[in-house]
Design a protein around this motif. Structure first.
Motif, PDB file in Angstrom:
ATOM      1  N   ARG A   1      57.757  14.985 -14.578  1.00 42.84           N
ATOM      2  CA  ARG A   1      59.169  14.782 -15.149  1.00 42.84           C
ATOM      3  C   ARG A   1      59.338  15.694 -16.593  1.00 42.84           C
ATOM      4  NH1 ARG A   1      58.503   8.195 -15.409  1.00 42.84           N
ATOM      5  NH2 ARG A   1      59.402   7.536 -13.557  1.00 42.84           N
ATOM      6  N   VAL A   2      58.230  16.084 -17.315  1.00 38.12           N
ATOM      7  CA  VAL A   2      58.418  16.771 -18.305  1.00 38.12           C
ATOM      8  C   VAL A   2      58.211  18.339 -17.903  1.00 38.12           C
ATOM      9  CG1 VAL A   2      57.159  17.517 -20.401  1.00 38.12           C
ATOM     10  CG2 VAL A   2      57.069  15.265 -19.842  1.00 38.12           C
ATOM     11  N   ALA A   3      57.512  18.733 -16.803  1.00 39.18           N
ATOM     12  CA  ALA A   3      57.455  20.132 -16.445  1.00 39.18           C
ATOM     13  C   ALA A   3      59.197  20.174 -15.835  1.00 39.18           C
ATOM     14  CB  ALA A   3      56.798  20.249 -15.253  1.00 39.18           C
ATOM     15  N   PHE A   4      59.661  19.460 -14.928  1.00 41.83           N
ATOM     16  CA  PHE A   4      60.917  19.707 -14.347  1.00 41.83           C
ATOM     17  C   PHE A   4      62.030  19.659 -15.662  1.00 41.83           C
ATOM     18  CE2 PHE A   4      65.159  18.274 -12.578  1.00 41.83           C
ATOM     19  CZ  PHE A   4      65.009  18.841 -11.412  1.00 41.83           C
ATOM     20  N   TYR A   5      61.759  18.925 -16.639  1.00 38.60           N
ATOM     21  CA  TYR A   5      62.668  19.080 -17.806  1.00 38.60           C
ATOM     22  C   TYR A   5      62.634  20.376 -18.656  1.00 38.60           C
ATOM     23  CZ  TYR A   5      64.546  17.909 -22.552  1.00 38.60           C
ATOM     24  OH  TYR A   5      65.212  18.087 -23.577  1.00 38.60           O
ATOM     25  N   ALA A   6      61.385  20.820 -18.957  1.00 38.23           N
ATOM     26  CA  ALA A   6      61.178  21.761 -19.985  1.00 38.23           C
ATOM     27  C   ALA A   6      60.887  23.164 -19.534  1.00 38.23           C
ATOM     28  CB  ALA A   6      59.927  21.269 -20.934  1.00 38.23           C
ATOM     29  N   TYR A   7      59.928  23.259 -18.538  1.00 36.70           N
ATOM     30  CA  TYR A   7      59.278  24.362 -18.199  1.00 36.70           C
ATOM     31  C   TYR A   7      59.315  24.889 -16.656  1.00 36.70           C
ATOM     32  CZ  TYR A   7      55.009  21.967 -18.124  1.00 36.70           C
ATOM     33  OH  TYR A   7      54.200  20.998 -17.368  1.00 36.70           O
ATOM     34  N   ALA A   8      58.838  24.002 -15.806  1.00 37.73           N
ATOM     35  CA  ALA A   8      58.627  24.431 -14.379  1.00 37.73           C
ATOM     36  C   ALA A   8      60.155  24.386 -13.557  1.00 37.73           C
ATOM     37  CB  ALA A   8      57.516  23.291 -13.902  1.00 37.73           C
ATOM     38  N   ALA A   9      61.057  23.825 -14.148  1.00 32.96           N
ATOM     39  CA  ALA A   9      62.226  23.936 -13.077  1.00 32.96           C
ATOM     40  C   ALA A   9      63.515  23.981 -14.367  1.00 32.96           C
ATOM     41  CB  ALA A   9      62.314  22.914 -12.353  1.00 32.96           C
TER      42      ALA A   9
ATOM     43  N   PRO B   1      63.067  12.997 -20.586  1.00 32.71           N
ATOM     44  CA  PRO B   1      62.140  12.357 -20.007  1.00 32.71           C
ATOM     45  C   PRO B   1      61.950  11.080 -20.607  1.00 32.71           C
ATOM     46  CG  PRO B   1      61.288  14.377 -20.154  1.00 32.71           C
ATOM     47  CD  PRO B   1      62.231  14.229 -21.137  1.00 32.71           C
ATOM     48  N   PRO B   2      61.775  10.049 -19.583  1.00 30.93           N
ATOM     49  CA  PRO B   2      61.013   8.610 -20.459  1.00 30.93           C
ATOM     50  C   PRO B   2      59.906   8.567 -20.675  1.00 30.93           C
ATOM     51  CG  PRO B   2      61.455   8.493 -17.756  1.00 30.93           C
ATOM     52  CD  PRO B   2      61.874   9.790 -18.473  1.00 30.93           C
ATOM     53  N   PHE B   3      59.241   7.943 -21.714  1.00 34.92           N
ATOM     54  CA  PHE B   3      57.795   7.975 -22.167  1.00 34.92           C
ATOM     55  C   PHE B   3      57.157   6.549 -21.159  1.00 34.92           C
ATOM     56  CE2 PHE B   3      59.592  10.279 -25.667  1.00 34.92           C
ATOM     57  CZ  PHE B   3      58.340  10.911 -25.819  1.00 34.92           C
ATOM     58  N   THR B   4      57.022   6.826 -20.052  1.00 36.33           N
ATOM     59  CA  THR B   4      56.484   5.814 -19.232  1.00 36.33           C
ATOM     60  C   THR B   4      55.582   6.456 -18.064  1.00 36.33           C
ATOM     61  OG1 THR B   4      56.928   4.035 -17.698  1.00 36.33           O
ATOM     62  CG2 THR B   4      58.529   5.621 -17.883  1.00 36.33           C
ATOM     63  N   LEU B   5      54.616   5.718 -17.724  1.00 32.82           N
ATOM     64  CA  LEU B   5      53.718   6.014 -16.424  1.00 32.82           C
ATOM     65  C   LEU B   5      54.659   5.370 -14.955  1.00 32.82           C
ATOM     66  CD1 LEU B   5      50.237   5.074 -17.769  1.00 32.82           C
ATOM     67  CD2 LEU B   5      51.088   7.465 -17.536  1.00 32.82           C
ATOM     68  N   ALA B   6      55.394   4.546 -15.292  1.00 28.32           N
ATOM     69  CA  ALA B   6      56.022   3.766 -14.439  1.00 28.32           C
ATOM     70  C   ALA B   6      57.308   4.429 -13.693  1.00 28.32           C
ATOM     71  CB  ALA B   6      56.587   2.540 -14.809  1.00 28.32           C
ATOM     72  N   PRO B   7      57.370   4.206 -12.311  1.00 25.50           N
ATOM     73  CA  PRO B   7      58.648   4.826 -11.886  1.00 25.50           C
ATOM     74  C   PRO B   7      59.749   4.555 -12.528  1.00 25.50           C
ATOM     75  CG  PRO B   7      57.416   3.557  -9.954  1.00 25.50           C
ATOM     76  CD  PRO B   7      56.833   3.127 -11.592  1.00 25.50           C
ATOM     77  N   ALA B   8      60.949   5.479 -12.602  1.00 28.05           N
ATOM     78  CA  ALA B   8      61.973   5.390 -13.578  1.00 28.05           C
ATOM     79  C   ALA B   8      63.303   5.916 -12.651  1.00 28.05           C
ATOM     80  CB  ALA B   8      61.816   6.094 -14.830  1.00 28.05           C
TER      81      ALA B   8
END
Length: 483
Positions: free
Chosen positions: A323-331, A338-345
């Motif tokens: 999620r962080v990669a998709f948001y910031a640097y990989a896409a 991105p949410p601060f969670t390990l769970a699905p969102a």
């Protein structure tokens, strides 16, 4: 166990484990140094030639063990040994150690040279020249020296380190101008072995306390995150399959992501900054991921099963990372934070991995490194940095050195797409599909290397926002959807 309790245990476990790892590593390094002391117990530098045109070569300020410390302690805090050999066979060299203030007084108005630092490979001392017009008095017989020696041939000085600020001075014994000598420094201390033992014990204790807490916290969070991830595919995934007459099946690591229809033109310029809190958290989560993967390695080796709660925790770490990669640097495909969670969102990008009921006990020995070599070469080419270099002047000596930098293929493609977004207001969909394929390949390899599946990652660039599926041949014993 409640979720807050699991988070608390995970945080405390990570901190203790990290501290234990650092302290244990330091203790092991100190123990290795202590066991490797040669040359009468001294750590010694290489003998190198130092040549200056002034009356004296002085070292940077050497700070002792601190004010208020007794001059003599019941153990050897440290002993400094210096060796000097004049460059000329008939030369006479002087070497001494004195308080910084006394050396400044002795050399006041004298042309001398201060050694600022020494660079190796290749050897290059960096000097600072202090001009002056006075001629110094002969160094021999000066009352300020805490230790000194002079004469022809090799001269050796030993000094028990004590409190204060000190300076080493190298001169010609007759105080003439132009100093050239081969110098070597050595150090030893009786504190290294007990310090190493103390560090090893403290680090081991921290690991013994921290690793179980870390694993218990990960297990608790894994139990809270077992729900199936809503990967944005507009379809339900059950054990890697979708319903249908012939049936379809895909790789059990499912990664998806969809570009926001109204991406801002410029927000991607600051997303790396906005994502710093996530980078901070992910640093610690990836440490926990590494520890739990080691625990899983042993579990698979002896039982053939990946502990289910640890599996779901590690899936959560990968999901958070994607999620962080998709948001910031990989896409850069979404402006939604991105949410601060390990769970699905409910997020434009997500990841899920089917839990394996059984894993090969033999493959676990080689899958993480040997079997992955072909993929690692490809992933390295996609995500490794393609460097370029330039030459620059380094320091006052004018030495020319090489500098380098660059971008990976994936980063370069993302940058091109975002620059096009900046000027056109549109994210190029064909380029986005290719970028998604690269990311999909990387995460499949990552999951396989982390022992989470036995299915070998396909050598296939599956492009597009959704996970592609391959048609499965119909079962000859099944007709019209009935056995």
């Amino acid at each position: 166990m409640t979720k807050p309790a699991s988070i608390a245990m995970l945080v405390v476990g990570i901190v203790l484990s990290l501290l234990g790892l650092v302290v244990t590593t330091g203790g092991a390094a100190a123990a290795l140094l202590a066991s490797g002391q040669g040359d009468e117990g001294y750590f010694t530098s290489r003998t190198e030639r130092y040549t200056v045109a002034s009356y004296a070569l002085v070292s940077p300020q050497l700070d002792g063990i601190g004010e208020g410390t007794p001059e003599r302690l019941p153990f050897d805090v440290g002993t400094l040994r210096l060796r000097a050999t004049p460059a000329e066979p008939d030369g006479r060299v002087f070497i001494g150690i004195a308080p910084q203030s006394d050396v400044d007084t002795y050399l006041k108005g004298v042309h001398y040279t201060e050694l600022q630092e020494v660079k190796f490979q290749p050897f290059r001392p960096v000097y600072r020249d202090i001009p002056g017009s006075s001629t110094p008095a002969s160094p021999d017989g000066q009352p300020m020296w805490a230790a000194s020696t002079s004469g022809p041939g090799q001269q050796e000085l030993t000094w028990n380190i004590s409190a204060g600020s000190w300076t080493v001075v190298v001169m010609n014994a007759d105080a003439s101008e132009g100093v050239s000598a081969d110098l070597q420094a050595g150090f030893r201390s009786e504190l290294i072995k007990p310090a190493a033992t103390g560090l090893l014990l403290a680090g081991t204790l921290a690991l013994v306390l921290g690793v179980p807490l870390l694993v218990a916290g990960a297990v608790g969070l894994g139990r809270h995150g077992r729900a199936t991830s809503p990967v944005p595919q507009q379809a339900a995934f059950v054990a890697g399959q979708q319903p249908g007459a012939a049936g379809t099946i895909g790789y059990p690591v499912r990664l998806g992501g969809h570009v926001d229809p109204a991406l801002a033109r410029w927000i991607w310029l600051v997303k790396w900054f906005l994502a710093i809190p996530h980078f901070f958290v992910l640093f610690f989560l990836w440490f926990a991921f590494a520890v739990t993967t080691v625990i899983a390695w042993f579990a698979i080796l002896f039982t053939g099963r990946y502990p289910q709660s640890l599996f779901h925790f590690n899936v959560g770490v990968l999901r958070w990372t994607w999620r962080v990669a998709f948001y910031a640097y990989a896409a850069g495909g979404t402006d939604q934070y991105p949410p601060f969670t390990l769970a699905p969102a409910n997020y434009p990008a997500d990841l899920d991995i089917d839990y394996p009921q059984r894993l090969s006990r033999g493959l676990v020995l080689i899958k993480s490194w040997f079997l992955l070599i072909p993929h690692l070469l490809i992933v390295g080419a996609m995500t490794g940095t393609a460097t370029w270099s330039w030459r620059s002047q380094d320091g006052p000596a004018g030495v020319v050195g090489d500098r380098g930098g660059g971008l990976s293929l994936l980063a370069l493609l993302v940058l091109i797409a975002l620059v096009m977004l900046l000027f056109t207001g549109r994210y190029p969909q064909p380029l986005f599909a290719f970028i998604m394929g690269l990311n999909r390949w990387v995460f499949r390899v990552l999951a396989y290397g982390a022992l989470m599946r036995d299915e070998y990652p396909p050598f296939r660039l599956d492009q597009g926002p959704d996970e592609p599926y391959v048609a499965r041949a119909p079962d000859p014993n099944q007709q019209d959807g009935h056995p």
